[in-house]
Scaffold this active site. Structure first.
Site, mmCIF file in Angstrom:
data_model
loop_
_atom_site.group_PDB
_atom_site.id
_atom_site.type_symbol
_atom_site.label_atom_id
_atom_site.label_comp_id
_atom_site.label_asym_id
_atom_site.label_seq_id
_atom_site.Cartn_x
_atom_site.Cartn_y
_atom_site.Cartn_z
ATOM 1 C CB SER B 108 -7.204 6.012 47.291
ATOM 2 O OG SER B 108 -6.668 7.145 47.910
ATOM 3 C CG HIS B 112 3.209 14.171 46.697
ATOM 4 N ND1 HIS B 112 2.587 15.284 47.213
ATOM 5 C CD2 HIS B 112 2.764 13.127 47.429
ATOM 6 C CE1 HIS B 112 1.804 14.923 48.229
ATOM 7 N NE2 HIS B 112 1.890 13.618 48.374
ATOM 8 C CG HIS B 122 -6.612 13.142 47.131
ATOM 9 N ND1 HIS B 122 -7.841 13.611 47.575
ATOM 10 C CD2 HIS B 122 -6.530 11.855 47.531
ATOM 11 C CE1 HIS B 122 -8.456 12.644 48.232
ATOM 12 N NE2 HIS B 122 -7.701 11.573 48.224
ATOM 13 C CG HIS B 193 -3.924 23.556 62.251
ATOM 14 N ND1 HIS B 193 -4.461 22.523 61.523
ATOM 15 C CD2 HIS B 193 -2.617 23.601 61.908
ATOM 16 C CE1 HIS B 193 -3.511 21.961 60.781
ATOM 17 N NE2 HIS B 193 -2.387 22.598 61.000
#
Lengths: 328, 328
Positions: B108, B112, B122, B193
């Protein structure tokens, strides 16, 4: 303090059973929002609260007051809302109740000071009712609390904060129990994945259903006690000098705050899942944050010593001899 | 590119059915970790990966490689792990399988970059097996993908990234389908959201159970294609000048990244809930982040124009005439 207490006692004579608790609580939190924002505006004259009023499509709305970039308060939000309508499925499920009309109101606040020596604080006071008739709801309960998250904790600050909340609970001992609420707070504001408390706790309570009238009076006094629980600590610490080192530690510790709010906090998760107003919910997040891999304070540094505080303890039973040197 | 492909084809002749897929995948991800960290070390000579090896009490462990404070890469983590033992209850529940021995391995990574003009990226490649005999597991599957999160997206970068992943999928069309994996990626990396995609997508797949041998070859080529999907974009953008304005926007956008990882990401939530190694899981969080209340870019500013990209689109079908001016 005396005068708040007197007024509470007077009001207790006058339970106003012709006005729904929903409306009394809504009026109370809106008045409290004004009181708190006004006082904080006075304390930090380098910034001011900006106020947004918003409406909820399904009924009700809220008032979001946010202050940013102040010399004392780097970011602070003091929000109220009063929402109603058919109970969303997600809420019916969470509360394990039938779908029926609901009403919810509350105040929620978070203050992130600029100085690493001034603690972050959070408080909220909530009321929830279910049923068609708000004067005679099928179910109703109060929830709330206040908790402190220092970066460089000092025993006298932690004790001041807890003492205020203990006094408030003790004066309303028919509905409030400091020991119980403190334990609930310690359990709630805990980061399992860090094996750390978010801060030094305070009180937390939920689903208080017995004696709504008495619980409302407790809630009022709790809300009105917020400023005296916190401002003396701000005043005591705001002038202490700090530098890059303390700032860095503060930003890393603020990462824990974000982790708690996004991973664990029921209110935040619930708000985001039920299509709440995102900007009002996430105003609780700190303004600047850092994540650095596997941060470990140097042994015996001030930053290593303060970690002692991020474990639930009976603060009011401690004396300065019990705490790490320099954190009295 | 040619040579990787050739090697994959050669290996296909030699399925090694005497070695468990679990071990082949573990060796593959560990070799890939070395390949990727070495290349990134070469590109940014102002910092270097630090490597932590850790053990898991219940069986297995991992290698966490983290680079911080580089001029090009502000923070990057490239982790591998290979864990096994009795299946934790929480996992049995999540996967809806019986409690039996499990084995899981994967790589994984999150990068940044410092420059707001260089996208965050990612990727992960995972294998999971259940049962007593790894040579003949009761169940096994692959999962993984790669996705790009630019701050100031440019169509040519987005297309380059997607083109690489489409080519990889197309060459393994018995087990991989770019259109399907791209859609899964768009759906997975979405912040409900915010009504926003986390970035511009890529590919995402999970529970690939058919043809483990073919899926392993696809996984290998995908893993080995990571650098060519990303580094050309880094090279193209790293020298572009930026200032406080672009940095501020980057830090605010990074807040969305944190929100996604802590609120939605299954791997993160799962890792934290199952007592995973916190520092390895949270190495995905950006180094510096800002949250400002109700951030709205000025109308018609570059920051307002790029929001167009944070909505799933068929990038490979677009031409420069379709995109906001200045983002071609």
């Amino acid at each position: 303090m005396g005068d708040t207490f007197d007024r509470v006692e007077t009001l207790r004579e006058d339970p106003r059973d012709d006005i729904p608790m929903a409306h009394r609580m809504k009026r109370f939190v809106e008045a409290l929002q004004i009181r708190i924002t006004k006082k904080m505006d006075d304390i930090d004259d380098t910034t001011a609260f900006e106020v947004d009023q918003w409406d909820r499509d399904e009924g009700g709305g809220g008032i979001t007051a946010v202050m940013e970039n102040g010399e004392v308060f780097e970011k602070a939000g003091v929000n109220t809302s009063a929402v109603h309508g058919p109970l969303p499925d997600r809420m019916a499920q969470a509360f394990d109740v039938d779908a029926k009309p609901f009403f919810a109101t509350g105040l929620s606040l978070v203050v992130h000071p600029r100085s690493p020596y001034v603690p972050t604080v959070h408080a909220n006071f909530r009321y929830f009712a279910l049923g068609d008739d708000l004067l005679d709801p099928d179910d109703q309960w109060f929830g709330g609390g206040a908790d402190l998250t220092p970066y460089y904790p000092r025993l006298e600050d932690v004790q001041h904060f807890h003492r205020v909340w203990k006094e408030v609970c003790d004066r309303h001992d028919a509905v409030a129990d400091y020991e119980e609420f403190k334990t609930e707070c310690d359990e709630y504001f805990y980061l399992d994945h860090r094996n750390e408390a978010r801060g030094v706790g305070g009180i937390f309570y939920d689903y208080l259903r017995e004696d709504p009238e008495g619980t409302f009076f407790f809630t009022r006094e709790a809300g009105r006690s917020f400023l005296r629980s916190y401002l003396p600590i701000v005043e005591r610490r705001r002038e202490e000098e700090w530098g890059e080192r303390e700032r860095r530690f503060q930003l890393i510790r603020r990462g824990r705050y974000v982790e708690f709010n996004l991973v664990y906090d029921r209110g935040t998760k619930f708000g985001l899942e039920t299509d709440g107003r995102t900007e009002s919910i996430l105003m609780s997040l700190p303004p600047h944050v850092r994540w650095t891999y596997d941060h470990q304070p140097e042994p015996d540094s001030p930053e290593a010593r303060v970690l002692w505080y991020f474990e639930p303890r009976d603060w009011l039973d401690l004396s300065s001899a019990d705490v790490p040197t320099g954190t009295e």
